[in-house]
Design an enzyme around this catalytic site. Structure first.
Site: not given
Ligand code: NDP
Ligand code: 2IT
Length: 448
Positions: A129, A169, A243
């Site tokens: 990571k 992420d 996302n």
């Molecule tokens: P994005 O940046 O696309 O979206 C994050 C969302 O979460 C936004 O709505 C954001 O709000 C909110 N957020 C972020 N930080 C905080 C906080 N401290 N308090 C409250 N809300 C918060 O990220 P992703 O959708 O990609 O990721 C979301 C989660 O999913 C994370 O935990 C990530 O590790 C996990 N994840 C992502 C994967 C991926 O493929 N993208 C895969 C597996 C897990 P704001 O815009 O106001 O910051």
């Molecule tokens: O937390 C996760 O699994 C991710 N942000 C996706 C990692 C990846 O390599 O696609």
């Protein structure tokens, strides 16, 4: 030899001592280690070969300076991280997070989770990571580009299609991956699948954008099937609006659910008629605006400041898809009281240990992040396979593989939970199933 319980306790103490102040990492490590006690009882060879001590220690941790220039010409500096946690199963693989809260403890917890998550996918991927405390909010496109280029100026010497493959992420999506890929290519003169989540025109995979959210819903659907029900007619709450949240909404709706609440870090919206995803996509993916704007466009919707309040909304299924520790014990009690039947972690560790315990105790189906959100990295693995073959598969082909992977992850967690004495506890089951493959590989590879 110490008992399995004492052995695990000692390893937890070492983790705390070696990584002071890193509370998120302690939390993630404690959860996994405690669930491994019955495994150690059955496999004393793991204890004899200090396997747990080795598995909690990252193979390599890189911390670097990221200097960049803002639009006014001022020099700025951020801190960059990449933790290459475990390469027993394949090249290090895992996302990059840009958020002001990022420090070594966050990257370490995410890297540690990634090791077992990637193992659960069944694909050949180790765990890693990375990230930075850079805050993309309010920055211009050119500032984000210059930051990404500077970040890559250091990172490029540590990554490669067969060594370490980053992705997105929080705060890192298609735009950032594109800028990083461009800089990596310029620095190395190579073109290959060194990053995943790339644009579809240059080696990205169809369905990667949708994969984490879709996968989370496929996984939840398996939990619902075990309860002899489905998404059809269910009221769904999804935290976040990034996302993962957006594509969880899309798939849950396709399966007949109604998503009534979503949030961002400022607050949440409630729309009893079902949240209109086109508006969310426009606000978040195109305009990069706050979710409060939704209520201005949809008169029936209400906006409330503060993100915790979203868990007071009555729902059948809750999908926390924003960030770590966003759903605490109190919120879990409210969800249980309101009749919520299933919770799946789209985000990494969004439920506090108290919340998870409350769900399990009250027989709410609970899907832990390393299983429920593994669809994203699984599809990254499929992107790597396509890049290596110099081929692209259709959306349908990728989606079908993703679906199979999620069904298998659910099955593996369920079976391990039964085999090790806590039937239906998918936290224990997924930790054990993910661990076993890494453990066997490390044992076979000698002193690693
Ligand atoms: P994005 O940046 O696309 O979206 C994050 C969302 O979460 C936004 O709505 C954001 O709000 C909110 N957020 C972020 N930080 C905080 C906080 N401290 N308090 C409250 N809300 C918060 O990220 P992703 O959708 O990609 O990721 C979301 C989660 O999913 C994370 O935990 C990530 O590790 C996990 N994840 C992502 C994967 C991926 O493929 N993208 C895969 C597996 C897990 P704001 O815009 O106001 O910051
Ligand atoms: O937390 C996760 O699994 C991710 N942000 C996706 C990692 C990846 O390599 O696609």
């Amino acid at each position: 030899m110490a008992s399995a319980k004492e052995y695990v306790k000692n390893v937890i103490e070492t983790v705390k001592k070696r990584n002071p102040g890193e509370s998120e990492f302690h939390q993630a490590a404690l959860e996994v280690l405690e669930s491994l006690i019955p495994v150690i009882e059955k496999h004393p060879e793991f204890q004899e070969s200090s396997l747990l001590e080795r598995i909690v220690e990252p193979e390599r941790q890189i911390i670097f300076r990221v200097p960049w220039q803002d639009d006014k010409g001022r020099m700025q500096v951020n801190r960059g991280f990449r933790i290459q946690y475990n390469s027993a199963l394949g090249p290090y693989k895992g996302g990059i997070r840009f958020h002001p809260s990022v420090y070594i403890g966050i990257i370490k917890f995410l890297g540690f989770e990634q090791v077992f998550k990637n193992s659960l996918t069944g694909l050949m991927m180790g765990g890693g990571k990375g990230g930075s405390d850079f805050d993309p909010k309010g920055k211009s496109d050119s500032e984000v580009m210059r930051f990404c280029q500077s970040f890559m100026n250091e990172l490029y010497r540590h990554i490669g299609a067969d060594t370490d493959v980053p992705a997105g992420d929080i705060g890192v999506g298609g735009r950032e991956v594109g800028y990083m890929f461009g800089q990596w290519k310029k620095l190395t003169g190579l073109w290959n699948g060194v990053l995943t989540g790339k644009g579809l025109d240059f080696g990205g995979s169809l369905a990667r954008t949708e994969a984490t959210g879709y996968g989370c819903v496929y996984y939840t659907d398996e939990m619902l099937k075990d309860r002899k029900t489905s998404f059809d007619g269910k009221i769904v709450t999804i935290s976040g609006s990034g996302n993962v949240a957006i594509y969880a909404h899309q798939k849950a709706t396709q399966l007949g659910g109604k998503v009534v609440a979503m949030s961002d870090s400022n607050g949440f919206i409630y729309d009893k008629n079902g949240i209109n995803l086109d508006t969310i996509k426009k606000l978040k993916e195109v305009e990069r605006k706050r979710i409060s704007e939704y209520a201005k466009e949809h008169k029936g919707a209400q906006y409330t400041e503060g993100c915790l309040g979203i868990w007071n909304v009555k729902c059948d299924v809750a999908l926390p898809c924003a960030t770590q520790n966003e759903l605490d014990g109190k919120a879990a009690e409210t969800l249980v009281k309101n009749g919520c039947a299933a919770v799946a972690e789209g985000a990494n560790m969004p439920c506090t240990p108290e919340a998870a315990e409350i769900f399990i105790k009250n027989k709410v189906s609970f899907g832990p992040g390393k299983a429920a959100n593994a669809g994203g990295v699984a599809t990254s693995g499929l992107e790597m396979a396509q890049d290596s073959q110099r081929e692209s598969w259709t959306f349908d082909e990728v989606d079908k593989k993703l679906y199979r992977i999620m069904v298998n992850i659910h099955k593996a967690g369920k079976e391990a939970s039964e085999e090790y004495g806590t039937p239906g506890n998918l936290v224990n089951g997924s930790n054990i199933a993910g661990f076993m493959k890494v453990a066997r590989a490390m044992m076979a590879q000698g002193l690693v």
